[in-house]
Design a protein around this motif. Structure first.
Motif, mmCIF file in Angstrom:
data_model
loop_
_atom_site.group_PDB
_atom_site.id
_atom_site.type_symbol
_atom_site.label_atom_id
_atom_site.label_comp_id
_atom_site.label_asym_id
_atom_site.label_seq_id
_atom_site.Cartn_x
_atom_site.Cartn_y
_atom_site.Cartn_z
ATOM 1 N N ASN A 101 -8.236 7.652 -3.072
ATOM 2 C CA ASN A 101 -7.902 8.336 -1.822
ATOM 3 C C ASN A 101 -8.267 7.493 -0.610
ATOM 4 O O ASN A 101 -9.219 6.701 -0.641
ATOM 5 C CB ASN A 101 -8.648 9.675 -1.733
ATOM 6 C CG ASN A 101 -8.148 10.663 -2.765
ATOM 7 O OD1 ASN A 101 -7.009 10.579 -3.214
ATOM 8 N ND2 ASN A 101 -8.998 11.600 -3.160
ATOM 9 N N ASN A 102 -7.478 7.686 0.443
ATOM 10 C CA ASN A 102 -7.801 7.154 1.779
ATOM 11 C C ASN A 102 -8.020 5.648 1.798
ATOM 12 O O ASN A 102 -8.950 5.159 2.439
ATOM 13 C CB ASN A 102 -9.049 7.866 2.337
ATOM 14 C CG ASN A 102 -8.866 9.368 2.405
ATOM 15 O OD1 ASN A 102 -7.812 9.838 2.840
ATOM 16 N ND2 ASN A 102 -9.865 10.102 1.940
ATOM 17 N N LEU A 103 -7.157 4.921 1.095
ATOM 18 C CA LEU A 103 -7.241 3.458 1.171
ATOM 19 C C LEU A 103 -6.841 3.003 2.576
ATOM 20 O O LEU A 103 -5.897 3.527 3.171
ATOM 21 C CB LEU A 103 -6.318 2.819 0.125
ATOM 22 C CG LEU A 103 -6.800 2.891 -1.330
ATOM 23 C CD1 LEU A 103 -5.726 2.357 -2.272
ATOM 24 C CD2 LEU A 103 -8.099 2.114 -1.529
ATOM 25 N N GLN A 104 -7.559 2.027 3.085
ATOM 26 C CA GLN A 104 -7.336 1.571 4.450
ATOM 27 C C GLN A 104 -6.232 0.515 4.502
ATOM 28 O O GLN A 104 -6.125 -0.341 3.612
ATOM 29 C CB GLN A 104 -8.636 0.979 5.024
ATOM 30 C CG GLN A 104 -9.771 2.001 5.136
ATOM 31 C CD GLN A 104 -9.374 3.225 5.944
ATOM 32 O OE1 GLN A 104 -8.952 3.098 7.095
ATOM 33 N NE2 GLN A 104 -9.511 4.404 5.342
ATOM 34 N N ILE A 105 -5.437 0.585 5.543
ATOM 35 C CA ILE A 105 -4.358 -0.381 5.746
ATOM 36 C C ILE A 105 -4.955 -1.697 6.231
ATOM 37 O O ILE A 105 -5.707 -1.723 7.194
ATOM 38 C CB ILE A 105 -3.336 0.163 6.757
ATOM 39 C CG1 ILE A 105 -2.708 1.458 6.220
ATOM 40 C CG2 ILE A 105 -2.260 -0.877 7.051
ATOM 41 C CD1 ILE A 105 -1.920 2.243 7.238
ATOM 42 N N LEU B 80 0.866 -1.175 0.000
ATOM 43 C CA LEU B 80 0.000 0.000 0.000
ATOM 44 C C LEU B 80 0.900 1.222 0.000
ATOM 45 O O LEU B 80 1.679 1.433 0.941
ATOM 46 C CB LEU B 80 -0.920 0.004 1.219
ATOM 47 C CG LEU B 80 -1.969 1.128 1.266
ATOM 48 C CD1 LEU B 80 -2.889 1.076 0.047
ATOM 49 C CD2 LEU B 80 -2.781 1.046 2.552
ATOM 50 N N ILE B 81 0.847 1.996 -1.081
ATOM 51 C CA ILE B 81 1.638 3.222 -1.191
ATOM 52 C C ILE B 81 0.727 4.391 -0.811
ATOM 53 O O ILE B 81 -0.264 4.665 -1.496
ATOM 54 C CB ILE B 81 2.191 3.399 -2.619
ATOM 55 C CG1 ILE B 81 3.028 2.175 -3.018
ATOM 56 C CG2 ILE B 81 3.020 4.675 -2.726
ATOM 57 C CD1 ILE B 81 3.394 2.113 -4.488
ATOM 58 N N LYS B 82 1.072 5.055 0.284
ATOM 59 C CA LYS B 82 0.204 6.086 0.844
ATOM 60 C C LYS B 82 0.746 7.490 0.588
ATOM 61 O O LYS B 82 1.948 7.736 0.681
ATOM 62 C CB LYS B 82 0.066 5.894 2.364
ATOM 63 C CG LYS B 82 -0.656 4.620 2.801
ATOM 64 C CD LYS B 82 -2.163 4.714 2.616
ATOM 65 C CE LYS B 82 -2.803 5.698 3.593
ATOM 66 N NZ LYS B 82 -4.277 5.800 3.354
ATOM 67 N N ILE C 34 -2.101 3.990 -3.679
ATOM 68 C CA ILE C 34 -2.084 2.866 -4.620
ATOM 69 C C ILE C 34 -2.007 1.564 -3.841
ATOM 70 O O ILE C 34 -1.140 1.399 -2.983
ATOM 71 C CB ILE C 34 -0.892 2.935 -5.598
ATOM 72 C CG1 ILE C 34 -0.956 4.201 -6.458
ATOM 73 C CG2 ILE C 34 -0.851 1.695 -6.490
ATOM 74 C CD1 ILE C 34 0.181 4.319 -7.462
ATOM 75 N N GLU C 35 -2.903 0.637 -4.167
ATOM 76 C CA GLU C 35 -2.865 -0.701 -3.587
ATOM 77 C C GLU C 35 -2.335 -1.681 -4.623
ATOM 78 O O GLU C 35 -2.762 -1.659 -5.784
ATOM 79 C CB GLU C 35 -4.276 -1.113 -3.145
ATOM 80 C CG GLU C 35 -4.337 -2.474 -2.466
ATOM 81 C CD GLU C 35 -5.777 -2.856 -2.123
ATOM 82 O OE1 GLU C 35 -6.175 -2.670 -0.961
ATOM 83 O OE2 GLU C 35 -6.500 -3.320 -3.047
ATOM 84 N N VAL C 36 -1.396 -2.533 -4.186
ATOM 85 C CA VAL C 36 -0.788 -3.531 -5.066
ATOM 86 C C VAL C 36 -1.091 -4.917 -4.516
ATOM 87 O O VAL C 36 -0.880 -5.200 -3.346
ATOM 88 C CB VAL C 36 0.739 -3.322 -5.152
ATOM 89 C CG1 VAL C 36 1.397 -4.440 -5.959
ATOM 90 C CG2 VAL C 36 1.063 -1.962 -5.769
ATOM 91 N N ASN C 37 -1.594 -5.785 -5.408
ATOM 92 C CA ASN C 37 -2.010 -7.134 -5.030
ATOM 93 C C ASN C 37 -1.592 -8.110 -6.117
ATOM 94 O O ASN C 37 -1.856 -7.869 -7.304
ATOM 95 C CB ASN C 37 -3.538 -7.175 -4.909
ATOM 96 C CG ASN C 37 -3.983 -7.746 -3.582
ATOM 97 O OD1 ASN C 37 -3.341 -8.631 -3.039
ATOM 98 N ND2 ASN C 37 -5.104 -7.245 -3.084
ATOM 99 N N ASP C 38 -0.960 -9.207 -5.744
ATOM 100 C CA ASP C 38 -0.589 -10.246 -6.716
ATOM 101 C C ASP C 38 0.163 -9.692 -7.924
ATOM 102 O O ASP C 38 -0.065 -10.110 -9.061
ATOM 103 C CB ASP C 38 -1.839 -10.998 -7.199
ATOM 104 C CG ASP C 38 -2.485 -11.803 -6.080
ATOM 105 O OD1 ASP C 38 -1.740 -12.262 -5.197
ATOM 106 O OD2 ASP C 38 -3.720 -11.951 -6.091
ATOM 107 N N VAL D 196 8.845 -3.751 -9.387
ATOM 108 C CA VAL D 196 8.625 -4.431 -10.665
ATOM 109 C C VAL D 196 7.657 -5.588 -10.431
ATOM 110 O O VAL D 196 7.930 -6.477 -9.626
ATOM 111 C CB VAL D 196 9.948 -4.938 -11.264
ATOM 112 C CG1 VAL D 196 9.685 -5.752 -12.533
ATOM 113 C CG2 VAL D 196 10.884 -3.774 -11.567
ATOM 114 N N SER D 197 6.530 -5.549 -11.116
ATOM 115 C CA SER D 197 5.481 -6.573 -10.960
ATOM 116 C C SER D 197 5.165 -6.814 -9.484
ATOM 117 O O SER D 197 5.031 -7.958 -9.033
ATOM 118 C CB SER D 197 5.897 -7.880 -11.637
ATOM 119 O OG SER D 197 6.030 -7.681 -13.024
ATOM 120 N N GLY D 198 5.054 -5.733 -8.735
ATOM 121 C CA GLY D 198 4.660 -5.805 -7.325
ATOM 122 C C GLY D 198 5.770 -6.117 -6.348
ATOM 123 O O GLY D 198 5.553 -6.131 -5.143
#
Length: 426
Positions: A34-38, A5-7, A22-26, A416-418
């Motif tokens: 905005n305001n993505l939760q940890i 999670l890049i805040k 920005i949220e990174v998954n897989d 790179v690729s997460g």
């Protein structure tokens, strides 16, 4: 795979910066909002930092196989990551040259095994790279070639170039040309002119570049092939490309940072660190190349990262190798020289170093930050003061006159690729 999670960073989207998360998954970007939760993620605080699409360099030399004393794929790719690059295109002046389907497949496998960034591979245009017998373009593309180049050597025969461009057009690919008329090159080691004369060194005329470029433009006009000019260096070359674009020729061009910011007047002695091909030209040439970048004549910035051993860059220009490293300093250099003085915006830099090369080389997964795309992300801190030194370099090569220069702005993190592949001070 690690969730990230890049805040709070200034995220580059749609040619502007907005503070968001920005949220990174897989390995992919899953959300930009905005305001993505940890929630069980590794959190990266990017407050006051730029979060940009990973840089794309269409012109690097990783030297493996054949010249591993200078660089190898691992060290070259670590240098790329240090500089904020997540995708690079490697030139084929190797031993063996990737000039057959089998060798290309081996090269692709080698890149995949050893690179920490996405390393795409050029095929040579001709067998052995320096001859006139054309490779099987279709077979090379099927086995992973992302373009064709004889970089390090110009194609001397107009007939060979005509046939190569016909195949380029037929296969809907790109031909990246090192323009150099060997018959005019002689034993030159720096730009021809009064400076070379004062140092007692043989010169390289502008004609070495422009004569072959003018020929190639006419062949590109005739064939409709996508013709890409490597490391443009002269005022005349810029004008030739500018006119060709106005005429509708399918031509693109790159410039290297050293041709923007270094010129022959800075060569105060017979110093091999300033020996490169094309050579450093005049201040007037630098200004013309910069103007060409600003007005869109030149489409992108590419480093031509060309590492050598200390021994190969020691002594006189007469005996030393041509080449300069560039991957690890280019973004900081461009920020310092162009953004800080107000000559251009940071968004323009990202267009030249990520958006445009990805678009022009038809790389659909690079060059932008979007949900669903691979998480190829660079975090850049514009407030870092950086002294370029050999100790921080990931490349085997230290052959750059920018060693010991103070620059503003530095890459803090490359993903790179997460996966985090570079983190400053770690």
């Amino acid at each position: 795979m690690t969730k990230l999670l890049i805040k709070n960073g200034y995220v580059f989207q749609n040619n502007e910066f907005q503070q968001t998360d920005i949220e990174v998954n897989d390995g992919n970007i899953s959300k930009i909002q905005n305001n993505l939760q940890i929630n069980n993620q590794q959190v990266i605080d990017a407050t006051n930092q730029y979060v940009i699409p990973g840089l794309v360099d269409v012109h690097v030399h990783f030297r493996e196989p054949g010249f591993e004393d200078k660089e190898n794929i691992k060290t070259g790719s670590l240098a790329a990551a240090h500089g904020g690059y997540t995708t690079v295109y490697a030139m084929p002046n190797l031993n063996p040259v990737p000039d057959s389907a089998e060798k290309m497949q081996q090269m692709i496998d080698l890149n995949h095994e050893n690179s920490v960034v996405h390393t795409e591979q050029y095929s040579s245009i001709t067998y052995g790279r320096t001859g006139d017998d054309l490779v099987d373009f279709s077979a090379m593309i099927k086995n992973g070639a992302k373009g064709f180049s004889n970089d390090g050597s110009g194609i001397q025969s107009a007939k060979t170039m005509l046939e190569a461009m016909k195949l380029t057009k037929e296969n809907n690919t790109v031909l990246a040309a090192h323009v150099e008329d060997k018959s005019l090159m002689g034993n030159g080691v720096m730009n021809a002119g009064k400076k070379a004369e004062s140092l007692g060194l043989p010169g390289i005329s502008n004609l070495v570049e422009t004569a072959q470029l003018a020929r190639d433009i006419e062949i590109a006009r005739e064939t409709g092939a996508h013709y890409h000019v490597c490391h443009l260096s002269t005022k005349q070359s810029v004008e030739l490309v500018r006119q060709a674009k106005k005429d509708g020729v399918n031509i693109t061009a790159e410039v290297s940072p050293h041709h923007l910011f270094l010129n022959e007047s800075m060569i105060e002695s017979d110093n091999a660190m300033y020996k490169m091909n094309p050579p450093l030209r005049t201040l007037e040439d630098c200004q013309a190349v910069l103007a060409g970048l600003f007005d869109g004549t030149i489409d992108m910035i590419a480093t031509d990262h060309a590492p050598h051993t200390d021994e190969q860059k020691a002594g006189s220009m007469m005996n030393a190798a041509f080449g300069i490293t560039g991957l690890e300093v280019s973004l900081s250099l461009l920020y310092t020289k162009l953004v800080q003085p107000g000559l251009c915006s940071f968004a323009q830099i990202i267009n030249w170093m990520s958006v445009n090369p990805a678009k022009i080389f038809k790389n659909e997964v690079a060059g932008s930050l979007e949900a669903g795309k691979p998480a190829d992300i660079t975090i850049f801190d514009p407030n870092q003061i950086r002294l370029v030194n050999k100790e921080e370099m990931q490349s085997k090569g230290n052959n750059t006159p920018f060693i010991n220069h103070q620059l503003t702005g530095d890459v803090m993190l490359t993903i790179v690729s997460g996966k985090v592949v570079y983190q400053k001070n770690k």
